[in-house]
Design a protein around this motif. Structure first.
Motif, PDB file in Angstrom:
ATOM      1  N   GLU A 256       0.832  -1.206   0.000  1.00  0.00           N
ATOM      2  CA  GLU A 256       0.000   0.000   0.000  1.00  0.00           C
ATOM      3  C   GLU A 256       0.866   1.254   0.000  1.00  0.00           C
ATOM      4  O   GLU A 256       1.875   1.330   0.728  1.00  0.00           O
ATOM      5  CB  GLU A 256      -0.930   0.038   1.230  1.00  0.00           C
TER       6      GLU A 256
ATOM      7  N   LEU B 174       0.599   5.497   0.278  1.00  0.00           N
ATOM      8  CA  LEU B 174      -0.241   6.620   0.680  1.00  0.00           C
ATOM      9  C   LEU B 174       0.448   7.921   0.295  1.00  0.00           C
ATOM     10  O   LEU B 174       1.631   8.114   0.591  1.00  0.00           O
ATOM     11  CB  LEU B 174      -0.481   6.613   2.184  1.00  0.00           C
TER      12      LEU B 174
ATOM     13  N   LEU C 153       0.100  12.109  11.058  1.00  0.00           N
ATOM     14  CA  LEU C 153      -0.348  10.926  10.317  1.00  0.00           C
ATOM     15  C   LEU C 153       0.849  10.144   9.784  1.00  0.00           C
ATOM     16  O   LEU C 153       0.856   8.904   9.825  1.00  0.00           O
ATOM     17  CB  LEU C 153      -1.268  11.341   9.177  1.00  0.00           C
ATOM     18  N   SER C 154       1.865  10.834   9.298  1.00  0.00           N
ATOM     19  CA  SER C 154       3.076  10.148   8.826  1.00  0.00           C
ATOM     20  C   SER C 154       3.715   9.353   9.955  1.00  0.00           C
ATOM     21  O   SER C 154       4.182   8.227   9.755  1.00  0.00           O
ATOM     22  CB  SER C 154       4.077  11.167   8.277  1.00  0.00           C
TER      23      SER C 154
ATOM     24  N   LEU D 149       1.608   6.193  10.552  1.00  0.00           N
ATOM     25  CA  LEU D 149       1.697   5.225   9.460  1.00  0.00           C
ATOM     26  C   LEU D 149       3.086   4.605   9.349  1.00  0.00           C
ATOM     27  O   LEU D 149       3.257   3.596   8.665  1.00  0.00           O
ATOM     28  CB  LEU D 149       1.302   5.892   8.144  1.00  0.00           C
TER      29      LEU D 149
ATOM     30  N   LEU E  69       2.633   1.101  10.236  1.00  0.00           N
ATOM     31  CA  LEU E  69       1.501   0.381   9.652  1.00  0.00           C
ATOM     32  C   LEU E  69       1.749  -0.126   8.230  1.00  0.00           C
ATOM     33  O   LEU E  69       0.819  -0.462   7.522  1.00  0.00           O
ATOM     34  CB  LEU E  69       0.246   1.270   9.667  1.00  0.00           C
TER      35      LEU E  69
ATOM     36  N   PHE F 187       2.735   1.244   5.367  1.00  0.00           N
ATOM     37  CA  PHE F 187       2.419   2.065   4.207  1.00  0.00           C
ATOM     38  C   PHE F 187       3.693   2.767   3.746  1.00  0.00           C
ATOM     39  O   PHE F 187       4.479   3.252   4.565  1.00  0.00           O
ATOM     40  CB  PHE F 187       1.392   3.154   4.547  1.00  0.00           C
TER      41      PHE F 187
ATOM     42  N   VAL G 172       4.897   6.119   2.430  1.00  0.00           N
ATOM     43  CA  VAL G 172       4.283   7.440   2.602  1.00  0.00           C
ATOM     44  C   VAL G 172       5.034   8.502   1.808  1.00  0.00           C
ATOM     45  O   VAL G 172       6.254   8.652   1.933  1.00  0.00           O
ATOM     46  CB  VAL G 172       4.252   7.839   4.090  1.00  0.00           C
TER      47      VAL G 172
ATOM     48  N   ALA H 199      -5.896   7.086  10.313  1.00  0.00           N
ATOM     49  CA  ALA H 199      -5.181   5.817  10.168  1.00  0.00           C
ATOM     50  C   ALA H 199      -6.118   4.635  10.369  1.00  0.00           C
ATOM     51  O   ALA H 199      -6.036   3.631   9.650  1.00  0.00           O
ATOM     52  CB  ALA H 199      -4.018   5.758  11.160  1.00  0.00           C
TER      53      ALA H 199
ATOM     54  N   LEU I 148      -8.062   4.125   7.221  1.00  0.00           N
ATOM     55  CA  LEU I 148      -7.228   3.515   6.191  1.00  0.00           C
ATOM     56  C   LEU I 148      -7.060   2.020   6.427  1.00  0.00           C
ATOM     57  O   LEU I 148      -7.092   1.217   5.487  1.00  0.00           O
ATOM     58  CB  LEU I 148      -5.865   4.204   6.143  1.00  0.00           C
ATOM     59  N   ILE I 149      -6.883   1.636   7.683  1.00  0.00           N
ATOM     60  CA  ILE I 149      -6.794   0.208   8.011  1.00  0.00           C
ATOM     61  C   ILE I 149      -8.087  -0.500   7.650  1.00  0.00           C
ATOM     62  O   ILE I 149      -8.088  -1.603   7.084  1.00  0.00           O
ATOM     63  CB  ILE I 149      -6.479   0.026   9.507  1.00  0.00           C
TER      64      ILE I 149
ATOM     65  N   ARG J 234      -8.205  -0.903   3.945  1.00  0.00           N
ATOM     66  CA  ARG J 234      -7.224  -1.889   3.499  1.00  0.00           C
ATOM     67  C   ARG J 234      -7.750  -3.307   3.708  1.00  0.00           C
ATOM     68  O   ARG J 234      -7.675  -4.139   2.787  1.00  0.00           O
ATOM     69  CB  ARG J 234      -5.913  -1.720   4.262  1.00  0.00           C
TER      70      ARG J 234
END
Length: 333
Positions: A178, A180, A192-193, A196, A199, A201, A203, A319, A322-323, A326
């Motif tokens: 994924e 983002l 947010l970065s 993530l 997680l 992603f 980025v 987040a 987004l999970i 996903r």
């Protein structure tokens, strides 16, 4: 520091062990379905006194670690592929867990001849380059680096592919599945970065403002670029595994970005803001001629409703959404 792919510690331990002449085995979940604790692609590296990664945890993982270590004591250990059924009433292949799903686990003892491929995988993950892992009884463990200029179109090659056997084969793309893109480099973007980074992603953060403190302080994103928002479509490739969050400095720049991105296909396209702001954005896009179906693709207000207030709380809510997206896409609901 930017996040690294989840499997990097696995390949790092495997490579270090092979270089040192230490016996090491790879565990890999080649198939999963239902509420399986180990999803397809989960991996572990196991030596007589160290482990990295996970194939699902619990009693099942403990048993596989012990089995791998037992195999490593053999003179000529052989690969083992075995289903694991997470139901107490299963007549065979019970994992000892009660999650109701299933997974097939491959135990692959690594040999000195595998060092070239394992080393190449570790280097590719460290550098952020692409390639594919292939495992099969017929051809062993192989790594196929992606050749420059020959990248597959987004979504053209499945990230994971398993052909049951005999003869069985397993293939997966390496690195992040994924991706983002956060359009806007402010306080929520930074928060947010950071979230993530844990997680899995990849980025990218884009902004049109030079010398923005929160943009400059963002050490969690893999890529940061200053762009003109009119050129945003060139920076954000479409694809079924690409997520986009728009959170620029205000309504007008959000609208500029959305005009360029709305015609393109993403797994997720959302804009941060109040319900009133998002409604006004949708109204404006519709007046400019975007279809009802195109406008309906825009998510907003984004984030799960947890009454978030601070940038960090808002980041957690986004987040979480987004999970959710996903795993809905992966069929895990």
């Amino acid at each position: 520091m930017p996040a690294t792919p989840r499997d990097l510690p696995v390949w790092a331990l495997a490579a270090a062990s092979l270089r040192a002449g230490t016996p090491v085995a790879l565990l890999c979940v080649v198939r999963s379905e239902g509420s399986s604790p180990g999803r397809q692609g989960f991996k572990m590296a196991i030596t007589p006194d160290a482990v990295a990664g996970s194939v699902g945890g619990g009693i099942m993982e403990h048993k596989w670690v012990e089995l791998a270590r037992q195999q490593l004591r053999e003179t000529d250990p052989a690969p083992l592929l075995r289903p694991q059924i997470h139901r107490r009433e299963a007549p065979a292949d019970r994992s000892g867990m009660m999650c109701s799903g299933e997974q097939d686990v491959l135990l692959w003892p690594l040999a000195p001849a595998d060092l070239t491929a394992v080393d190449a995988i570790e280097k590719a993950m460290t550098r952020g380059t692409s390639g594919a892992l292939q495992l099969s009884v017929a051809r062993g463990l192989q790594f196929h680096p992606e050749k420059p200029g020959l990248a597959s179109p987004a979504g053209a090659v499945p990230f994971y592919f398993y052909q049951p056997g005999p003869p069985w084969s397993y293939r997966e793309q390496m690195g992040f599945r994924e991706r983002l893109t956060i359009v806007g480099g402010g306080h929520v973007s930074l928060a947010l970065s950071r979230v993530l980074a844990t997680l899995d992603f990849h980025v990218t953060v884009l902004d049109d403002r030079a010398d923005l403190p929160t943009f400059d302080a963002n050490e969690f994103a893999h890529l940061r670029r200053i762009i003109r928002y009119e050129d945003v479509a060139r920076e954000v490739p479409a694809g079924p595994n690409h997520y986009v969050v728009v959170m620029t400095v205000g309504y007008r720049t959000d609208a500029v970005v959305l005009r360029h991105l709305l015609p393109r296909a993403y797994r997720y396209l959302g804009v941060m803001g109040s319900a009133a702001k998002v409604a006004e954005l949708r109204r404006g896009l519709a007046e400019e001629g975007f279809s009802e179906q195109a406008v309906a693709k825009l998510r907003g207000p984004i984030g799960l409703p947890i009454s978030s207030q601070t940038p960090e709380e808002i980041a957690i809510s986004i987040a979480a959404e987004l999970i959710q997206v996903r795993h809905a896409a992966l069929g895990a609901g």
